[in-house]
Design an enzyme around this catalytic site. Structure first.
Site, PDB file in Angstrom:
ATOM      1  N   ASP A   1      -3.214   4.596  -2.160  1.00  0.00           N
ATOM      2  CA  ASP A   1      -4.054   4.227  -1.086  1.00  0.00           C
ATOM      3  C   ASP A   1      -4.520   5.631  -0.593  1.00  0.00           C
ATOM      4  O   ASP A   1      -4.199   6.520   0.320  1.00  0.00           O
ATOM      5  CB  ASP A   1      -3.789   4.041   0.481  1.00  0.00           C
ATOM      6  CG  ASP A   1      -5.108   3.823   1.436  1.00  0.00           C
ATOM      7  OD1 ASP A   1      -6.635   4.582   1.144  1.00  0.00           O
ATOM      8  OD2 ASP A   1      -4.982   4.105   2.494  1.00  0.00           O
TER       9      ASP A   1
ATOM     10  N   LYS B   1       0.949  -1.426   0.041  1.00  0.00           N
ATOM     11  CA  LYS B   1       0.116   0.368  -0.121  1.00  0.00           C
ATOM     12  C   LYS B   1       0.564   0.957   0.214  1.00  0.00           C
ATOM     13  O   LYS B   1       1.359   1.184   0.790  1.00  0.00           O
ATOM     14  CB  LYS B   1      -0.864  -0.045   1.476  1.00  0.00           C
ATOM     15  CG  LYS B   1      -1.659   1.412   1.091  1.00  0.00           C
ATOM     16  CD  LYS B   1      -2.398   1.347   2.750  1.00  0.00           C
ATOM     17  CE  LYS B   1      -2.170   1.897   3.572  1.00  0.00           C
ATOM     18  NZ  LYS B   1      -1.794   2.831   3.384  1.00  0.00           N
TER      19      LYS B   1
ATOM     20  N   GLY C   1       0.494  -2.117   8.719  1.00  0.00           N
ATOM     21  CA  GLY C   1       1.519  -0.981   8.895  1.00  0.00           C
ATOM     22  C   GLY C   1       2.764  -1.066   9.598  1.00  0.00           C
ATOM     23  O   GLY C   1       3.743  -2.067   9.213  1.00  0.00           O
TER      24      GLY C   1
ATOM     25  N   THR D   1     -10.026   3.525  10.909  1.00  0.00           N
ATOM     26  CA  THR D   1     -10.585   2.901  12.287  1.00  0.00           C
ATOM     27  C   THR D   1     -10.068   3.394  13.127  1.00  0.00           C
ATOM     28  O   THR D   1      -9.543   2.799  13.677  1.00  0.00           O
ATOM     29  CB  THR D   1      -9.620   1.291  12.006  1.00  0.00           C
ATOM     30  OG1 THR D   1      -8.048   1.966  10.914  1.00  0.00           O
ATOM     31  CG2 THR D   1     -10.179   0.278  10.577  1.00  0.00           C
TER      32      THR D   1
ATOM     33  N   LYS E   1      -7.319   8.570  -1.544  1.00  0.00           N
ATOM     34  CA  LYS E   1      -8.841   8.558  -0.725  1.00  0.00           C
ATOM     35  C   LYS E   1      -9.224   9.427  -1.217  1.00  0.00           C
ATOM     36  O   LYS E   1      -9.892  10.751  -1.037  1.00  0.00           O
ATOM     37  CB  LYS E   1      -8.591   8.730   1.148  1.00  0.00           C
ATOM     38  CG  LYS E   1      -7.896   7.641   1.638  1.00  0.00           C
ATOM     39  CD  LYS E   1      -8.255   7.517   3.049  1.00  0.00           C
ATOM     40  CE  LYS E   1      -8.060   5.959   3.563  1.00  0.00           C
ATOM     41  NZ  LYS E   1      -6.275   5.933   3.953  1.00  0.00           N
ATOM     42  N   PHE E   2      -9.631   9.405  -2.503  1.00  0.00           N
ATOM     43  CA  PHE E   2     -10.532  10.662  -3.364  1.00  0.00           C
ATOM     44  C   PHE E   2     -11.120  11.480  -2.680  1.00  0.00           C
ATOM     45  O   PHE E   2     -11.878  10.265  -2.609  1.00  0.00           O
ATOM     46  CB  PHE E   2     -10.144  10.058  -5.145  1.00  0.00           C
ATOM     47  CG  PHE E   2      -8.666   9.225  -5.967  1.00  0.00           C
ATOM     48  CD1 PHE E   2      -7.511  10.735  -5.184  1.00  0.00           C
ATOM     49  CD2 PHE E   2      -8.968   9.422  -6.610  1.00  0.00           C
ATOM     50  CE1 PHE E   2      -6.301  10.271  -5.481  1.00  0.00           C
ATOM     51  CE2 PHE E   2      -7.704   8.518  -7.358  1.00  0.00           C
ATOM     52  CZ  PHE E   2      -6.453   9.374  -6.985  1.00  0.00           C
TER      53      PHE E   2
ATOM     54  N   ILE F   1     -15.058  16.936  -6.271  1.00  0.00           N
ATOM     55  CA  ILE F   1     -16.614  17.252  -7.097  1.00  0.00           C
ATOM     56  C   ILE F   1     -16.314  16.063  -7.578  1.00  0.00           C
ATOM     57  O   ILE F   1     -15.150  15.755  -7.740  1.00  0.00           O
ATOM     58  CB  ILE F   1     -16.221  18.222  -7.327  1.00  0.00           C
ATOM     59  CG1 ILE F   1     -15.337  18.441  -8.070  1.00  0.00           C
ATOM     60  CG2 ILE F   1     -16.922  19.477  -6.401  1.00  0.00           C
ATOM     61  CD1 ILE F   1     -15.672  20.541  -9.232  1.00  0.00           C
ATOM     62  N   PRO F   2     -17.472  15.806  -8.405  1.00  0.00           N
ATOM     63  CA  PRO F   2     -17.702  14.514  -9.003  1.00  0.00           C
ATOM     64  C   PRO F   2     -16.070  14.616 -10.543  1.00  0.00           C
ATOM     65  O   PRO F   2     -15.460  13.334 -10.639  1.00  0.00           O
ATOM     66  CB  PRO F   2     -18.751  14.212  -9.935  1.00  0.00           C
ATOM     67  CG  PRO F   2     -19.441  15.298  -8.937  1.00  0.00           C
ATOM     68  CD  PRO F   2     -18.815  16.403  -7.898  1.00  0.00           C
ATOM     69  N   ASN F   3     -16.295  16.261 -10.604  1.00  0.00           N
ATOM     70  CA  ASN F   3     -14.972  15.579 -11.884  1.00  0.00           C
ATOM     71  C   ASN F   3     -14.243  15.869 -11.616  1.00  0.00           C
ATOM     72  O   ASN F   3     -12.734  15.178 -12.467  1.00  0.00           O
ATOM     73  CB  ASN F   3     -15.649  16.777 -13.020  1.00  0.00           C
ATOM     74  CG  ASN F   3     -14.532  17.337 -14.396  1.00  0.00           C
ATOM     75  OD1 ASN F   3     -14.869  16.517 -14.952  1.00  0.00           O
ATOM     76  ND2 ASN F   3     -13.638  17.391 -13.792  1.00  0.00           N
TER      77      ASN F   3
END
Length: 240
Positions: free
Chosen positions: A62, A35, A215, A125, A64-65, A68-70
């Site tokens: 990883d 990762k 990790g 988590t 984590k976007f 906005i959609p575009n």
């Protein structure tokens, strides 16, 4: 390949590229999936991803976007071109998730490569029920994680990132084919650090985790290779 090796993802969470390279080299025979998160990706300017590709390892990007959609769609499209195995986005509005799933399929088809898995982050988590209440969320971590997993499935994502504490109910709700990625894994007697909802490797797999992310118990161990091999053996013992 051992089942445990197919289910273990090692998190390269360091801002030192050379340290990351040394770790990858030391684990080369023991670990197949790595990762790369925000810390390393930004610090190395993506070089760790390139190095892992040279080593022919599977890459879990990883980042984590969440936008906005575009913007999310464009980011996923770029990640597909990078040839990674799995990408995270946050579970957010349906339109953003649908567009991410669709653009990944289209771009992979255009490039004639295997489509990376797109998985949605449900509840980190490191977050507790109290943390959720502080930011105005109604319900507990389990309820919200299950709800978000159902939304991710409805938006055609391939799976979710979730705690192994709620993964069993997510599998029940979303099906055995839904990818479940479980971080917050700590072998017995390990320091839990900033995690709040931790589970051991064998417990996570028994609960329904398809893959687990580990990790610090490996990367900060005195002997990372031994630590990784012990986790693989612990996972394998579940299937014996």
């Amino acid at each position: 390949m051992a089942i445990g090796k197919e289910k273990l993802i090692v998190a390269i969470d360091t801002d030192d590229y050379e340290k990351a390279v040394r770790l990858i080299d030391s684990l080369e025979e023991s670990v197949e999936i790595y990762k790369v998160g925000l810390e390393n990706y930004i610090a190395s300017k993506g070089k760790t991803v390139d190095y892992l590709k040279e080593k022919k390892k599977k890459i879990f990007l990883d980042l984590k976007f969440h936008d906005i959609p575009n913007t999310m769609k464009s980011a996923v499209k770029a990640a597909v071109r990078d040839g990674v195995w799995m990408i995270t986005i946050h579970v957010s509005d349906m339109e953003s998730m649908r567009q991410c799933a669709q653009v990944a399929k289209e771009e992979a088809s255009r490039l004639n490569i295997e489509k990376p898995l797109i998985v949605g982050v449900t509840v980190l988590t490191s977050i507790s029920n109290e943390d959720l209440h502080d930011i105005g969320c109604l319900g507990n971590t389990e309820e919200i994680a299950i709800k978000r997993a159902k939304l991710a499935k409805a938006a055609c994502l391939d799976g979710v990132v979730c705690s192994a504490r709620e993964v069993g109910k997510i599998v029940d709700a979303c099906g055995e084919d839904f990818m479940t990625v479980c971080p917050g894994i700590r072998p017995n007697k390990s320091d839990i650090g900033d995690q709040k909802r931790v589970v051991t490797p064998s417990e996570a797999v028994k609960n329904g985790a398809k893959v687990i992310v580990v990790g610090r118990p490996i990367t900060q161990a005195q002997n990372p290779v031994l630590a990784a091999e012990q986790i693989v053996e612990e996972i394998d013992s579940v299937f014996m």
